[in-house]
Design a protein around this motif. Structure first.
Motif, PDB file in Angstrom:
ATOM      1  N   ALA A  16      -4.262  24.548  29.435  1.00  0.00           N
ATOM      2  CA  ALA A  16      -4.651  25.666  29.440  1.00  0.00           C
ATOM      3  C   ALA A  16      -4.064  26.253  30.590  1.00  0.00           C
ATOM      4  O   ALA A  16      -4.050  26.473  31.658  1.00  0.00           O
ATOM      5  CB  ALA A  16      -5.970  25.796  29.863  1.00  0.00           C
ATOM      6  N   LEU A  17      -2.777  26.145  30.698  1.00  0.00           N
ATOM      7  CA  LEU A  17      -1.930  26.564  32.147  1.00  0.00           C
ATOM      8  C   LEU A  17      -1.701  28.320  32.479  1.00  0.00           C
ATOM      9  O   LEU A  17      -1.278  28.377  33.451  1.00  0.00           O
ATOM     10  CB  LEU A  17      -0.677  26.075  31.757  1.00  0.00           C
ATOM     11  CG  LEU A  17       0.249  25.138  31.167  1.00  0.00           C
ATOM     12  CD1 LEU A  17       1.343  24.767  30.632  1.00  0.00           C
ATOM     13  CD2 LEU A  17      -0.546  23.826  32.422  1.00  0.00           C
ATOM     14  N   THR A  43      -1.545  32.702  43.851  1.00  0.00           N
ATOM     15  CA  THR A  43      -2.617  33.251  42.973  1.00  0.00           C
ATOM     16  C   THR A  43      -4.344  32.670  43.607  1.00  0.00           C
ATOM     17  O   THR A  43      -4.857  33.446  43.510  1.00  0.00           O
ATOM     18  CB  THR A  43      -2.718  31.921  41.736  1.00  0.00           C
ATOM     19  OG1 THR A  43      -2.486  31.004  42.527  1.00  0.00           O
ATOM     20  CG2 THR A  43      -1.251  32.110  40.724  1.00  0.00           C
ATOM     21  N   ALA A  44      -3.798  32.404  45.183  1.00  0.00           N
ATOM     22  CA  ALA A  44      -5.540  32.761  45.931  1.00  0.00           C
ATOM     23  C   ALA A  44      -5.381  33.786  46.592  1.00  0.00           C
ATOM     24  O   ALA A  44      -6.091  34.343  46.709  1.00  0.00           O
ATOM     25  CB  ALA A  44      -5.250  31.515  46.624  1.00  0.00           C
ATOM     26  N   GLY A  45      -4.325  34.892  46.423  1.00  0.00           N
ATOM     27  CA  GLY A  45      -4.914  36.206  46.534  1.00  0.00           C
ATOM     28  C   GLY A  45      -3.511  36.583  47.910  1.00  0.00           C
ATOM     29  O   GLY A  45      -3.340  35.960  48.475  1.00  0.00           O
ATOM     30  N   SER A  46      -3.113  37.962  47.958  1.00  0.00           N
ATOM     31  CA  SER A  46      -2.534  38.584  48.243  1.00  0.00           C
ATOM     32  C   SER A  46      -3.015  38.425  50.179  1.00  0.00           C
ATOM     33  O   SER A  46      -2.272  38.166  51.283  1.00  0.00           O
ATOM     34  CB  SER A  46      -2.259  39.232  48.956  1.00  0.00           C
ATOM     35  OG  SER A  46      -3.195  40.628  48.717  1.00  0.00           O
ATOM     36  N   LYS A  64       4.041  31.317  42.888  1.00  0.00           N
ATOM     37  CA  LYS A  64       3.206  32.112  41.893  1.00  0.00           C
ATOM     38  C   LYS A  64       3.481  33.435  41.945  1.00  0.00           C
ATOM     39  O   LYS A  64       1.937  33.828  42.390  1.00  0.00           O
ATOM     40  CB  LYS A  64       2.680  31.114  41.512  1.00  0.00           C
ATOM     41  CG  LYS A  64       2.834  29.743  41.007  1.00  0.00           C
ATOM     42  CD  LYS A  64       1.023  28.994  40.547  1.00  0.00           C
ATOM     43  CE  LYS A  64       0.995  28.225  40.534  1.00  0.00           C
ATOM     44  NZ  LYS A  64      -0.127  26.665  40.455  1.00  0.00           N
ATOM     45  N   PHE A  65       4.360  34.110  42.864  1.00  0.00           N
ATOM     46  CA  PHE A  65       3.780  35.197  43.230  1.00  0.00           C
ATOM     47  C   PHE A  65       4.720  36.480  42.678  1.00  0.00           C
ATOM     48  O   PHE A  65       4.189  37.885  42.497  1.00  0.00           O
ATOM     49  CB  PHE A  65       4.766  35.311  44.413  1.00  0.00           C
ATOM     50  CG  PHE A  65       5.981  35.563  44.883  1.00  0.00           C
ATOM     51  CD1 PHE A  65       6.485  37.524  44.529  1.00  0.00           C
ATOM     52  CD2 PHE A  65       6.925  35.034  44.738  1.00  0.00           C
ATOM     53  CE1 PHE A  65       7.723  37.619  45.044  1.00  0.00           C
ATOM     54  CE2 PHE A  65       8.110  35.671  44.604  1.00  0.00           C
ATOM     55  CZ  PHE A  65       8.962  36.912  44.247  1.00  0.00           C
ATOM     56  N   PRO A 107       8.648  37.334  36.578  1.00  0.00           N
ATOM     57  CA  PRO A 107       8.029  35.910  35.885  1.00  0.00           C
ATOM     58  C   PRO A 107       7.365  35.560  37.066  1.00  0.00           C
ATOM     59  O   PRO A 107       7.115  35.066  38.637  1.00  0.00           O
ATOM     60  CB  PRO A 107       9.299  34.948  35.730  1.00  0.00           C
ATOM     61  CG  PRO A 107      10.563  35.567  36.019  1.00  0.00           C
ATOM     62  CD  PRO A 107      10.441  37.259  37.164  1.00  0.00           C
ATOM     63  N   TYR A 108       6.241  34.212  36.788  1.00  0.00           N
ATOM     64  CA  TYR A 108       5.156  34.074  37.276  1.00  0.00           C
ATOM     65  C   TYR A 108       5.503  33.023  38.298  1.00  0.00           C
ATOM     66  O   TYR A 108       5.353  32.370  38.946  1.00  0.00           O
ATOM     67  CB  TYR A 108       3.814  32.997  36.106  1.00  0.00           C
ATOM     68  CG  TYR A 108       3.087  32.420  36.822  1.00  0.00           C
ATOM     69  CD1 TYR A 108       1.840  33.539  36.922  1.00  0.00           C
ATOM     70  CD2 TYR A 108       2.720  31.104  36.066  1.00  0.00           C
ATOM     71  CE1 TYR A 108       0.715  32.711  37.603  1.00  0.00           C
ATOM     72  CE2 TYR A 108       1.618  30.780  36.737  1.00  0.00           C
ATOM     73  CZ  TYR A 108       0.694  31.390  37.503  1.00  0.00           C
ATOM     74  OH  TYR A 108      -0.300  30.539  38.077  1.00  0.00           O
TER      75      TYR A 108
END
Length: 243
Positions: free
Chosen positions: A64-65, A158-161, A178-179, A224-225
């Protein structure tokens, strides 16, 4: 004989960046597993692997990427993937798991290895390092990752800005993974910390759709992710100034 699971880093996407050791590990394994999303579309790892091993040796395993919110679904996918790889190990004995980048840097292989260690007693787990996206982006853009005593901070957005902003307020180079979906927030954080001018970002490195651009061109449009950002510190000391 013990079963053997090898996590092989195959780089950011350019097949020429797979190491000789990585190629040898892929070819030596009885089966090469590649992670795919539940769409079953060919992923970047598989596309890279097929430059070095025949397609009949490659087995897709669903992860479940793209799951970020439903932990139960994500855990179920990991369990199912682990069971599938355990079955392959029982049948073949030697399995390589191909992962983009490096198997010890934000890799799906970490979770798989933990699951397999529980399912297959005595399994031997090894990793073969791979070129990371930040190394490839540095080479393609001319950005210098570190000089002298500078630290290097790697942050998954993905951990938050807030995590990124804290890193940018500190010393040394900051790399953000992944930004893409938070490009607007990243551009704002760079500007607030005086890091916008020298920063660069890239996506699809080594692929036909590759993009390597100055961060100053970020306009808030989602990217792009798997986009990667390098934000160097200000370097005013000339050659060797950070020693």
């Amino acid at each position: 004989m013990s079963s053997r699971l090898v996590g092989v880093g195959v780089g950011p996407g350019d097949p020429e960046l797979v190491t000789v050791k990585g190629v040898n590990a892929l070819r030596a394994a009885d089966v090469v597993v590649v992670p795919v999303m539940d769409t079953l579309e060919r992923g970047r790892a598989e596309a890279t692997v097929l430059h070095y091993v025949p397609g009949e040796k490659v087995v897709r395993v669903v992860f479940a990427l793209n799951e970020r919110t439903d932990r139960a679904r994500r855990e179920a996918a990991w369990d199912a993937a682990g069971a599938k790889v355990a079955e392959l190990l029982a049948r073949h004995g030697s399995v390589a798991f191909a992962t983009i980048g490096d198997p010890n840097v934000y890799s799906t292989f970490t979770y798989l290895a933990q699951t397999i260690a529980e399912l297959v007693p005595g399994v031997v787990v090894e990793t073969v390092p791979g070129i990371t996206a930040m190394q490839d982006l540095a080479a393609r853009s001319g950005a210098v990752l570190t000089e002298g005593t500078e630290p290097l901070t790697l942050v998954p957005v993905t951990a938050g800005s807030a995590v990124l902003k804290e890193a940018l307020a500190g010393p040394g180079t900051v790399v953000a993974y992944k930004f893409g979906r938070q490009a607007a927030e990243v551009a704002e954080a760079l500007a607030e910390n005086g890091r916008l001018q020298d920063a660069v970002w890239g996506s699809a490195l080594g692929l036909p759709e590759e993009s390597v651009r100055p961060a100053a061109e970020l306009d808030g449009t989602p990217l792009p992710y798997l986009s990667t950002l390098i934000a160097p510190p200000r370097r005013d000391g000339g050659r060797g100034g950070k020693l």
